[in-house]
Enzyme design. Structure first.
Site, PDB file in Angstrom:
ATOM      1  N   LYS A   1      -2.061  -1.506  -3.819  1.00  0.00           N
ATOM      2  CA  LYS A   1      -2.914  -0.319  -3.840  1.00  0.00           C
ATOM      3  C   LYS A   1      -2.032   0.915  -3.958  1.00  0.00           C
ATOM      4  CE  LYS A   1      -6.369   2.124  -1.048  1.00  0.00           C
ATOM      5  NZ  LYS A   1      -7.041   2.241   0.258  1.00  0.00           N
TER       6      LYS A   1
ATOM      7  N   LYS B   1       0.867  -1.185   0.000  1.00  0.00           N
ATOM      8  CA  LYS B   1       0.000   0.000   0.000  1.00  0.00           C
ATOM      9  C   LYS B   1       0.897   1.227   0.000  1.00  0.00           C
ATOM     10  CE  LYS B   1      -3.770   2.250   2.522  1.00  0.00           C
ATOM     11  NZ  LYS B   1      -4.641   2.190   3.719  1.00  0.00           N
TER      12      LYS B   1
END
Length: 330
Positions: free
Chosen positions: A253, A200
């Site tokens: 992400k 992330k």
């Protein structure tokens, strides 16, 4: 001598193109992120046109419509009332809280729907960070790791007691996958899966999402726990750690600007790879299509196909329901 090799022969008709198509996209590839709040009304989200903060009644209806279109999973993101936000984020493991009630309602309504919950403290933390905040000797903000992990375990257990199928830690604290796995197993929840946000990034593409949940940090940024967008080998290290700690699936992400990371990760791991088409990606398509500069359906489906082609097994996207409708009509 004639031209023996003509690649265009494999593109000469819809039937032939269908036979040789390398990547396919279907509703079963999607996870639908849904925002919810503890109000009786549904509210349009200004920062994310087409997205809604759902009441519990609206949430059940929206999830059911997506499920009927073949979308197998939803992931829940709560907008928590400011009065419930504290420095210790205790509301995150309240068994009578918004998320546990939503999980129970969804599983009662649609037993076969896969319900996923976000495990992180930012919606509940009065500081707006994914972890607990302290000040160091110099008065600087520090996001403390191990103390945060202990609270994340309580949050995961709360969701497990409500009947969740998958918990998805998005906090990026070190060691949280192993700790959550141990906590779940010790309490008899060994069937609850972990979808870890393994790579992330500290991305500028998250802005509209934070507006949707009103969960932006009150001070500082998230760069001490989310990853540097310049790095890809670090993503492999994070994924190896999460895999060793017991993650069942891993996530990258954002998705669109990180297709190289998705491809590298999917080549490296044997775990299913999820990718999150985040709010900034969604909003750019919405904004460009609003004035007719691009065809929303064509661009959205092409972007999702690109994420799948890069190696994602599943895609979190705000287009999940709409894309499922488009694909059904194709």
């Amino acid at each position: 001598m004639g031209m023996h090799i003509r690649p265009r022969r494999n593109r000469k008709s819809p039937a032939v193109r269908s036979l040789v198509q390398e990547t396919s996209l279907s509703a079963s590839d999607f996870i639908y992120p849904l925002f919810l709040h503890d109000k009786e009304v549904d509210e349009q989200i200004e920062s994310m046109p087409g997205c809604v903060r759902w009441s519990l009644t609206g949430l059940i209806k929206e999830a059911g419509e997506a499920y009927a279109l073949g979308v197998p999973a939803v992931v829940l993101f709560p907008a928590i009332d400011e009065s419930l936000k504290t420095s210790d984020a205790a509301e995150c493991h309240n068994d009578a809280g918004l998320v546990p009630r939503a999980v129970r309602a969804l599983k009662d309504a649609y037993p076969g729907l896969c319900v996923i919950t976000d495990v992180a403290l930012d919606p509940y933390n009065s500081d707006g960070h994914d972890g607990l905040v302290e000040k160091d000797a110099n008065g600087e903000l520090e996001i403390v790791n191990d103390e945060t992990v202990a609270v994340l375990c309580e949050q995961a257990l709360c969701h497990a007691r409500a009947g969740v199928d998958i918990v998805s830690p998005s906090d990026m604290m070190d060691g949280r996958v192993a700790a959550i796995r141990d906590a779940l197993d010790a309490s008899g929840f060994e069937k609850v899966s972990i979808l870890s946000y393994s790579a992330k990034y500290a991305s500028a593409y998250y802005g509209p999402f934070r507006g949707a949940l009103e969960s932006a940090p009150k001070a500082g940024d998230k760069k001490t726990y989310q990853m540097d967008p310049a790095n890809i080998r670090e993503a492999i290290r994070e994924i190896e750690l999460d895999e060793a700690e017991g993650a069942d699936m891993i996530m990258v992400k954002p998705a669109g600007p990180y297709l190289d990371v998705i491809a590298k990760v999917s080549d490296h791991t044997t775990l299913p790879v999820a990718a999150y088409q985040v709010s900034g990606e969604y909003l750019m398509i919405k904004a460009a299509s609003k004035d007719g500069w691009v065809n929303e359906k064509a661009i959205a489906l092409e972007s999702l196909m690109g994420i799948k082609r890069a190696g994602a097994s599943m895609i979190l996207t705000y287009y999940a329901k709409l894309a499922a409708e488009w694909l059904k009509d194709a």
